[in-house]
Each structure stands twice: as C-alpha cells, then as structure tokens.
Design a protein around this motif. Sequence first.
Motif, PDB file in Angstrom:
ATOM      1  N   LYS A   1      65.669-102.199  42.724  1.00 54.93           N
ATOM      2  CA  LYS A   1      65.173-102.147  44.107  1.00 54.93           C
ATOM      3  C   LYS A   1      65.183-103.557  44.727  1.00 54.93           C
ATOM      4  N   TYR A   2      64.740-104.529  43.928  1.00 50.19           N
ATOM      5  CA  TYR A   2      64.704-105.922  44.400  1.00 50.19           C
ATOM      6  C   TYR A   2      66.114-106.410  44.729  1.00 50.19           C
TER       7      TYR A   2
ATOM      8  N   THR B   1      67.262-104.938  47.987  1.00 48.20           N
ATOM      9  CA  THR B   1      66.621-105.613  49.133  1.00 48.20           C
ATOM     10  C   THR B   1      67.353-106.920  49.441  1.00 48.20           C
TER      11      THR B   1
END
Length: 303
Positions: free
Chosen positions: A124-125, A128
């Motif tokens: 997820k990081y 982003t």
Amino acid sequence: MRVECKSKHFELQRLEDGIYAAIAKDGGGAVGNAGFIDLGDQTIIFDTFNTQQAAADLKKCAEELTGHEVSWAINSHYHGDHIRGNQVFASCQILSSDTTYSNIKELQPTRIESQKDDMKGLAKYISTLETTLQETNDKKLEVQISFLKEIESSLPTLSLTLPTVTFQDMYTFKGSKRSAVLFTKGGGHTPCDAFLYMPDDQVIFMGDLLFVNTHPSIFEDSDVDNWINILQELLTWDINVAIPGHGPVGTKNDLLTIIRYMNNLKQTIAQGGDHDQIKIPEPYQGWALPELFQRNLKQLQQS
Ligand SMILES: [Zn+2]
C-alpha cells in the motif's frame, strides 16, 4: 577498474588481481557494499547485502571471476543490509564475531517477522509513493520505490541464516595465493564491527566503520569514542585502498575524514545551544544521506 559481470544491484570493481569491491547501486537490493577475495584455494565473500537476489548476483560474479565456488561469507556486523543475503551462502561457512552472531540471533528474527507480517502495508505504501511519483516525477522518490520493491520481492522467501562459525578478536585465512585477516576491536557503528585486511595488498574491507562521501549512521548502540579509536589505530597501518560499507571505494585519508566528522559532532554538542539550527559543515555538504547529520547530532547528545 570496472569488470564485466553486471548486476542491477551493484557495480563490481577490480581492486587487485583477485580482490573485488561490489559497490551498492541506488534503488537496488544491495544497500550496503560487499566484495569478494580470491585466496587461491578459497574465496571469501565480505558481507551479503540486504536481499537474497543481490547476494545471488554476487555469488554468481564471484564464481565466474574466480573460477571456483565460494568457501566463506563474512558478516561484518548485525545490520540487515550486511546479512540478509546469507541464505544464498548456506552451503559455505558463514563467519562473524561472537557478539555479531548474538546480535543477529537476538534482533533480526523480530525485525524480519514484523516486515513479513506487514506485506500488505508495504504494498500500500509503495502504491501511495507511485501515485505521488506520477504527479511529481521526483527522481529520489523513484529510487525509494525501487529500493522498497526489492525488499517486497525478497520478503516471501527470506529466511534468516545465522553464521556457522564465530571468532573473538581475530581470524586468519591462509590461502594458496594470499592471506586475509579478519579483526574486530569492539564496537563502533554497532556493538561489534569486523574488518578484513589483506596485508600483502594493503586493501581493507571496513564494513560500516567507514562511510565515503556519505554521512555515517550513528545508532543507540554505537560507541563513537571507540569508533574513533579504531580508525585512529588503522591510520598507523599500511592501507592503500579502503572499501567502506556505504559510498565509493576510498583510501586511508577517508578514515581521517570520518574521525574529523565525529570530532566535529562531539565539539558541536559540547558547545551546547540549539542543534536544530546547525547547518551541515562545509566539508560534508555534498555527501549522500544529508538527513543523517541532524539525526547523528541528536543521537550523540542522548548518549
Ligand atoms: Zn550498519
């Protein structure tokens, strides 16, 4: 001299006949530098990088260029970017100091497990960061994403592999072509840091006791006074080439530069005042990892 065995993780440099430095490339799976030494009838790997895929490239290059299998892999200290490739060398003897062995055994399993448990968070990081990259085209961000993707691809098959042989102060390798001596003189960057010296060639692999054109990283468990002592003693040795844990291949003069850097930090703290306002001193302004300067000051102040 650059050599032909290529990897996206490191650039290989031939320092002497049979002595090679593997200098980490930004955004790759190496992170820390490594190298290998052909003793004639044995080959030593010095440090195993941050991922098994970078370590696999190193093993391949070492075998190609020396013409025989790797006998030994050394872990200079317990940090992940010097030991996480150990599994690739499971068929060799893996050597570290007693203290480094204990530090790896005590500290690494929880670090690795918590990263494995948060694979979704990491993915997820990264996504982003990729969205931000599309908007900004920031080169530094691109490097950061590439580095994280190497960790992401290493985690599912990463298995901590401990050293199989330990030493206390010194370990001598007697090869048919050259000798190499592994030393530790206690803690500096970590509770115990080892370095490998080839006396006939006057080449030394320093691990993270040396950073070249890069801010050194000082941690809670670093011992800056002993770090300075070790470097000061090494100034009296015959050294032509010094391979740092981070940054390009250096010389003995780079040891002196790190001593001055550490003394400068100590003086700054002794003077007191607000350290947040202190700018990086002129000699170190072009160095990599500038964010470490303030962190180092804070770390040293607390110790
Ligand atoms: Zn380190």
